[in-house]
Design an enzyme around this catalytic site. Structure first.
Site, PDB file in Angstrom:
ATOM      1  N   ARG A  87      24.756 -15.486 -26.522  1.00 12.23           N
ATOM      2  CA  ARG A  87      23.338 -15.710 -26.255  1.00 12.23           C
ATOM      3  C   ARG A  87      22.514 -14.945 -27.276  1.00 12.23           C
ATOM      4  O   ARG A  87      22.821 -13.787 -27.600  1.00 12.23           O
ATOM      5  CB  ARG A  87      23.008 -15.241 -24.835  1.00 12.23           C
ATOM      6  CG  ARG A  87      21.540 -15.088 -24.558  1.00 12.23           C
ATOM      7  CD  ARG A  87      21.208 -14.977 -23.080  1.00 12.23           C
ATOM      8  NE  ARG A  87      19.987 -14.240 -22.843  1.00 12.23           N
ATOM      9  CZ  ARG A  87      18.752 -14.643 -23.187  1.00 12.23           C
ATOM     10  NH1 ARG A  87      18.564 -15.804 -23.808  1.00 12.23           N
ATOM     11  NH2 ARG A  87      17.699 -13.896 -22.929  1.00 12.23           N
ATOM     12  N   GLU A 181      19.061 -14.332 -18.209  1.00 10.04           N
ATOM     13  CA  GLU A 181      20.218 -15.234 -18.320  1.00 10.04           C
ATOM     14  C   GLU A 181      21.595 -14.579 -18.435  1.00 10.04           C
ATOM     15  O   GLU A 181      22.598 -15.174 -18.024  1.00 10.04           O
ATOM     16  CB  GLU A 181      20.057 -16.155 -19.556  1.00 10.04           C
ATOM     17  CG  GLU A 181      18.919 -17.143 -19.492  1.00 10.04           C
ATOM     18  CD  GLU A 181      17.575 -16.564 -19.930  1.00 10.04           C
ATOM     19  OE1 GLU A 181      17.572 -15.452 -20.503  1.00 10.04           O
ATOM     20  OE2 GLU A 181      16.531 -17.183 -19.687  1.00 10.04           O
ATOM     21  N   ASP A 204       8.700  -7.483 -25.974  1.00 13.37           N
ATOM     22  CA  ASP A 204       7.559  -6.905 -25.259  1.00 13.37           C
ATOM     23  C   ASP A 204       8.035  -5.648 -24.530  1.00 13.37           C
ATOM     24  O   ASP A 204       9.238  -5.431 -24.384  1.00 13.37           O
ATOM     25  CB  ASP A 204       6.955  -7.913 -24.276  1.00 13.37           C
ATOM     26  CG  ASP A 204       7.971  -8.436 -23.279  1.00 13.37           C
ATOM     27  OD1 ASP A 204       8.800  -9.291 -23.665  1.00 13.37           O
ATOM     28  OD2 ASP A 204       7.980  -7.986 -22.124  1.00 13.37           O
TER      29      ASP A 204
HETATM   30  N1  HPA Z   1      10.877 -10.158 -18.380  1.00 11.70           N
HETATM   31  C1  HPA Z   1      11.820 -11.077 -18.225  1.00 11.70           C
HETATM   32  N2  HPA Z   1      12.322 -11.749 -19.220  1.00 11.70           N
HETATM   33  C2  HPA Z   1      11.880 -11.488 -20.459  1.00 11.70           C
HETATM   34  C3  HPA Z   1      10.897 -10.537 -20.697  1.00 11.70           C
HETATM   35  C4  HPA Z   1      10.374  -9.830 -19.591  1.00 11.70           C
HETATM   36  O1  HPA Z   1       9.494  -8.971 -19.744  1.00 11.70           O
HETATM   37  N3  HPA Z   1      10.657 -10.509 -22.035  1.00 11.70           N
HETATM   38  C5  HPA Z   1      11.470 -11.409 -22.587  1.00 11.70           C
HETATM   39  N4  HPA Z   1      12.204 -12.009 -21.650  1.00 11.70           N
END
Ligand code: HPA
Length: 234
Positions: A87, A181, A204
């Site tokens: 992945r 996932e 993020d």
């Molecule tokens: N939460 C869940 N899945 C994600 C996030 C998140 O902050 N950022 C990228 N995939």
């Protein structure tokens, strides 16, 4: 032929990269593989097979979340003899010091998912990456001067949680980042005795609320792709 992929046996390589976004699958096929051929477009969930350094590699979109990746990975392992599934995705940092754009190698994946609750009837399976692939990916990243973070991630069923502080419990127990996932990928790899790995770049942060720009995501993505492809074919 499987229901959701519907490729012929032999059209999919033994090593498959798994981005969530099907447009990213197309981008990878067109920019990183030689002679890519599309083997599926059902529901626009594209899949392609090409070669990288002379070795066959496929790239298959999975969609977002455990129920979606579960369908594609079940079919890849059960119907196409895929031996190695990697992945490539993004995750949200839940640890101070784990900064935007860093690479995470998910050694294990905790989960709140209904999938394993149903599958194991309340028992708690420990979804774990292939050590062989963890090692290969770590070495491929290090070789490029990149220091990946290796540890546990959280595969959550909910992006928009009722409790905005829910992630803090996982953070307290050392989990590095949230995504949606990997626990299912690792669980299915264990069932079918295949190799699986998740490589995640931090897009993020739930701590700083920072987000990466589109340009930053592209640069980081290219580096992650090199690591993923080397891991896939080595
Ligand atoms: N939460 C869940 N899945 C994600 C996030 C998140 O902050 N950022 C990228 N995939």
């Amino acid at each position: 032929m499987s229901v959701h992929i519907a490729a012929k046996k032999g059209e999919i390589a033994g090593a498959v990269l798994l981005p969530g976004d099907p447009l990213r699958a197309q981008f990878i096929a067109e920019n990183f593989l030689e002679d890519p051929v599309q083997y599926t477009s059902i529901r626009n969930m594209s899949g392609f097979t090409g070669t990288y350094q002379g070795k066959r590699v496929s790239v298959q979109g999975t969609g977002m979340g455990i129920p979606s990746i579960s369908i594609y990975v079940n079919e890849l392992f059960r119907d196409y003899d895929v031996k190695r599934a990697i992945r490539i995705g993004t995750a949200g940092s839940i640890q101070e010091g784990l900064e935007l754009r860093e690479l995470v190698i998910a050694m294990s994946a905790c989960t709140d998912s209904g999938a394993n609750a149903i599958r194991f009837g309340g028992r708690h399976f420990a979804p774990t990456a292939s050590f062989n692939l963890v090692k290969k990916a770590y070495e491929a990243a290090e070789k490029r001067g990149w220091k990946p973070r290796v540890g546990s991630v959280v595969s959550s069923d909910m992006f928009y949680t009722e409790d905005p502080d829910e992630w803090k419990l996982w953070a307290k127990f050392g989990c590095l980042a949230l995504e949606m996932e990997s626990a299912e990928l690792y669980t299915l790899a264990a069932k079918y005795r295949r190799e699986a790995l998740a490589l995640l770049t931090i897009s993020d942060s739930l701590i700083t609320h920072g987000v990466t720009s589109a340009e930053e995501r592209q640069t980081t993505f290219t580096r992650m792709m090199e690591v993923a492809l080397e891991t896939a074919v080595s």
